[in-house]
Write a protein that holds these residues in place. Structure first.
Motif, PDB file in Angstrom:
ATOM      1  N   ARG A   1      16.746 -37.838 -13.170  1.00 48.70           N
ATOM      2  CA  ARG A   1      15.922 -38.314 -14.688  1.00 48.70           C
ATOM      3  C   ARG A   1      15.736 -39.588 -15.202  1.00 48.70           C
ATOM      4  NH1 ARG A   1      16.853 -32.323 -17.227  1.00 48.70           N
ATOM      5  NH2 ARG A   1      15.953 -30.894 -16.137  1.00 48.70           N
ATOM      6  N   LYS A   2      14.613 -40.588 -15.776  1.00 47.11           N
ATOM      7  CA  LYS A   2      14.513 -41.116 -16.396  1.00 47.11           C
ATOM      8  C   LYS A   2      14.530 -40.617 -17.325  1.00 47.11           C
ATOM      9  CE  LYS A   2      11.277 -43.372 -13.843  1.00 47.11           C
ATOM     10  NZ  LYS A   2      10.176 -44.285 -13.630  1.00 47.11           N
ATOM     11  N   LYS A   3      15.501 -41.508 -18.006  1.00 43.39           N
ATOM     12  CA  LYS A   3      16.251 -41.883 -19.359  1.00 43.39           C
ATOM     13  C   LYS A   3      14.614 -42.032 -20.301  1.00 43.39           C
ATOM     14  CE  LYS A   3      20.851 -43.946 -19.148  1.00 43.39           C
ATOM     15  NZ  LYS A   3      21.660 -43.812 -19.858  1.00 43.39           N
ATOM     16  N   MET A   4      14.472 -41.062 -21.627  1.00 42.48           N
ATOM     17  CA  MET A   4      13.734 -42.136 -22.696  1.00 42.48           C
ATOM     18  C   MET A   4      14.202 -43.016 -23.375  1.00 42.48           C
ATOM     19  SD  MET A   4      13.150 -37.718 -24.773  1.00 42.48           S
ATOM     20  CE  MET A   4      12.858 -38.710 -26.081  1.00 42.48           C
ATOM     21  N   ALA A   5      12.644 -43.682 -23.418  1.00 40.40           N
ATOM     22  CA  ALA A   5      12.574 -44.963 -23.941  1.00 40.40           C
ATOM     23  C   ALA A   5      12.906 -44.401 -25.662  1.00 40.40           C
ATOM     24  CB  ALA A   5      11.396 -45.843 -24.253  1.00 40.40           C
ATOM     25  N   VAL A   6      14.169 -45.476 -26.477  1.00 49.25           N
ATOM     26  CA  VAL A   6      14.520 -45.562 -28.006  1.00 49.25           C
ATOM     27  C   VAL A   6      14.432 -46.581 -28.148  1.00 49.25           C
ATOM     28  CG1 VAL A   6      17.091 -44.731 -28.403  1.00 49.25           C
ATOM     29  CG2 VAL A   6      16.103 -43.466 -27.045  1.00 49.25           C
ATOM     30  N   VAL A   7      13.940 -46.444 -29.229  1.00 51.42           N
ATOM     31  CA  VAL A   7      13.913 -47.587 -30.000  1.00 51.42           C
ATOM     32  C   VAL A   7      14.608 -47.488 -31.351  1.00 51.42           C
ATOM     33  CG1 VAL A   7      12.126 -49.071 -31.993  1.00 51.42           C
ATOM     34  CG2 VAL A   7      10.540 -47.801 -29.692  1.00 51.42           C
ATOM     35  N   ARG A   8      15.505 -48.779 -31.550  1.00 51.78           N
ATOM     36  CA  ARG A   8      16.466 -49.027 -32.259  1.00 51.78           C
ATOM     37  C   ARG A   8      15.777 -49.435 -33.353  1.00 51.78           C
ATOM     38  NH1 ARG A   8      20.822 -46.974 -31.389  1.00 51.78           N
ATOM     39  NH2 ARG A   8      21.990 -46.939 -29.057  1.00 51.78           N
ATOM     40  N   LEU A   9      15.640 -49.121 -35.301  1.00 50.78           N
ATOM     41  CA  LEU A   9      15.610 -50.261 -36.391  1.00 50.78           C
ATOM     42  C   LEU A   9      16.622 -50.435 -36.537  1.00 50.78           C
ATOM     43  CD1 LEU A   9      13.545 -46.990 -37.852  1.00 50.78           C
ATOM     44  CD2 LEU A   9      12.230 -48.810 -35.894  1.00 50.78           C
ATOM     45  N   GLY A  10      16.369 -51.844 -37.218  1.00 53.86           N
ATOM     46  CA  GLY A  10      17.261 -52.725 -38.102  1.00 53.86           C
ATOM     47  C   GLY A  10      17.110 -54.178 -37.367  1.00 53.86           C
ATOM     48  N   ASP A  11      17.832 -54.409 -37.610  1.00 56.92           N
ATOM     49  CA  ASP A  11      18.450 -55.835 -37.279  1.00 56.92           C
ATOM     50  C   ASP A  11      18.922 -56.107 -35.920  1.00 56.92           C
ATOM     51  OD1 ASP A  11      20.620 -56.009 -38.504  1.00 56.92           O
ATOM     52  OD2 ASP A  11      20.454 -57.229 -39.758  1.00 56.92           O
ATOM     53  N   GLY A  12      19.650 -55.482 -35.718  1.00 54.28           N
ATOM     54  CA  GLY A  12      20.616 -55.217 -34.171  1.00 54.28           C
ATOM     55  C   GLY A  12      22.078 -55.474 -34.326  1.00 54.28           C
ATOM     56  N   SER A  13      22.412 -56.238 -36.138  1.00 55.77           N
ATOM     57  CA  SER A  13      23.853 -55.862 -35.981  1.00 55.77           C
ATOM     58  C   SER A  13      24.282 -54.721 -36.413  1.00 55.77           C
ATOM     59  CB  SER A  13      23.751 -56.780 -37.060  1.00 55.77           C
ATOM     60  OG  SER A  13      23.592 -56.251 -38.698  1.00 55.77           O
ATOM     61  N   ARG A  14      25.551 -54.766 -35.579  1.00 54.13           N
ATOM     62  CA  ARG A  14      26.690 -53.119 -35.551  1.00 54.13           C
ATOM     63  C   ARG A  14      27.716 -53.153 -36.602  1.00 54.13           C
ATOM     64  NH1 ARG A  14      24.723 -49.536 -32.180  1.00 54.13           N
ATOM     65  NH2 ARG A  14      24.505 -50.648 -30.394  1.00 54.13           N
ATOM     66  N   ARG A  15      27.168 -54.519 -38.061  1.00 58.22           N
ATOM     67  CA  ARG A  15      28.360 -54.024 -39.343  1.00 58.22           C
ATOM     68  C   ARG A  15      27.420 -53.015 -39.900  1.00 58.22           C
ATOM     69  NH1 ARG A  15      25.794 -57.765 -43.764  1.00 58.22           N
ATOM     70  NH2 ARG A  15      23.506 -57.992 -42.702  1.00 58.22           N
ATOM     71  N   PRO A  16      28.709 -52.234 -41.017  1.00 59.27           N
ATOM     72  CA  PRO A  16      28.082 -51.019 -41.836  1.00 59.27           C
ATOM     73  C   PRO A  16      27.651 -50.972 -42.601  1.00 59.27           C
ATOM     74  CG  PRO A  16      30.291 -51.444 -42.081  1.00 59.27           C
ATOM     75  CD  PRO A  16      29.865 -52.403 -40.360  1.00 59.27           C
ATOM     76  N   ARG A  17      26.924 -50.543 -43.035  1.00 62.69           N
ATOM     77  CA  ARG A  17      25.734 -50.667 -44.788  1.00 62.69           C
ATOM     78  C   ARG A  17      26.168 -49.866 -45.300  1.00 62.69           C
ATOM     79  NH1 ARG A  17      22.384 -53.906 -43.970  1.00 62.69           N
ATOM     80  NH2 ARG A  17      20.989 -55.104 -41.765  1.00 62.69           N
ATOM     81  N   TRP A  18      26.160 -50.914 -46.661  1.00 64.60           N
ATOM     82  CA  TRP A  18      26.413 -49.433 -47.595  1.00 64.60           C
ATOM     83  C   TRP A  18      25.094 -48.720 -48.055  1.00 64.60           C
ATOM     84  CZ3 TRP A  18      30.792 -48.691 -49.545  1.00 64.60           C
ATOM     85  CH2 TRP A  18      31.900 -49.517 -49.455  1.00 64.60           C
ATOM     86  N   PHE A  19      25.036 -47.462 -48.143  1.00 68.22           N
ATOM     87  CA  PHE A  19      24.288 -46.782 -48.566  1.00 68.22           C
ATOM     88  C   PHE A  19      23.662 -47.577 -50.402  1.00 68.22           C
ATOM     89  CE2 PHE A  19      22.584 -42.919 -50.911  1.00 68.22           C
ATOM     90  CZ  PHE A  19      21.990 -42.897 -50.119  1.00 68.22           C
ATOM     91  N   MET A  20      22.505 -47.601 -50.899  1.00 71.66           N
ATOM     92  CA  MET A  20      21.796 -47.717 -51.857  1.00 71.66           C
ATOM     93  C   MET A  20      22.402 -49.436 -52.100  1.00 71.66           C
ATOM     94  SD  MET A  20      20.147 -45.008 -53.457  1.00 71.66           S
ATOM     95  CE  MET A  20      19.683 -45.322 -55.209  1.00 71.66           C
ATOM     96  N   GLY A  21      21.684 -49.818 -50.746  1.00 73.53           N
ATOM     97  CA  GLY A  21      21.756 -50.859 -51.146  1.00 73.53           C
ATOM     98  C   GLY A  21      22.933 -52.536 -51.708  1.00 73.53           C
ATOM     99  N   GLY A  22      24.491 -51.462 -51.263  1.00 75.46           N
ATOM    100  CA  GLY A  22      25.701 -52.416 -51.400  1.00 75.46           C
ATOM    101  C   GLY A  22      25.979 -51.935 -52.334  1.00 75.46           C
TER     102      GLY A  22
END
Length: 97
Positions: free
Chosen positions: A26-47
């Motif tokens: 089966r062909k994989k579904m196209a997936v769109v990832r949102l964000g700047d592409g970095s894998r660093r963890p982010r704090w909720f509510m702006g840090g």
């Protein structure tokens, strides 16, 4: 064997010409990832961890209040069912059924 005529073989209209053309995967579904592409963890509510903790406390309070309301509603429904069953039993006893 003289009376048996063999019809010529017909090609299927949508037959794959090669074995490679038929894909069993089966062909994989196209997936769109949102964000700047970095894998660093982010704090909720702006840090601000304090803000995230405050929001968590509010969510817990909301869930507790909803659970309290649900328990009250369930208890009322059970009481109504029991009253209805008692009423039906009384009506049947009066009718002699």
């Amino acid at each position: 064997m003289a009376g048996h005529a063999v019809a010529p073989r017909r090609e299927a209209p949508f037959r794959a010409t090669t074995r490679r053309a038929v894909s069993r995967r089966r062909k994989k579904m196209a997936v769109v990832r949102l964000g700047d592409g970095s894998r660093r963890p982010r704090w909720f509510m702006g840090g601000a961890p304090e803000a995230a903790a405050a929001v968590g406390v509010l969510v817990v309070a909301m869930y507790r209040r909803a659970l309290r309301r649900l328990r009250a509603c369930y208890a009322k429904a059970i009481r109504d069912v029991l009253e209805g069953a008692a009423l039906v039993g009384a009506v049947r006893a009066d009718a002699g059924v």
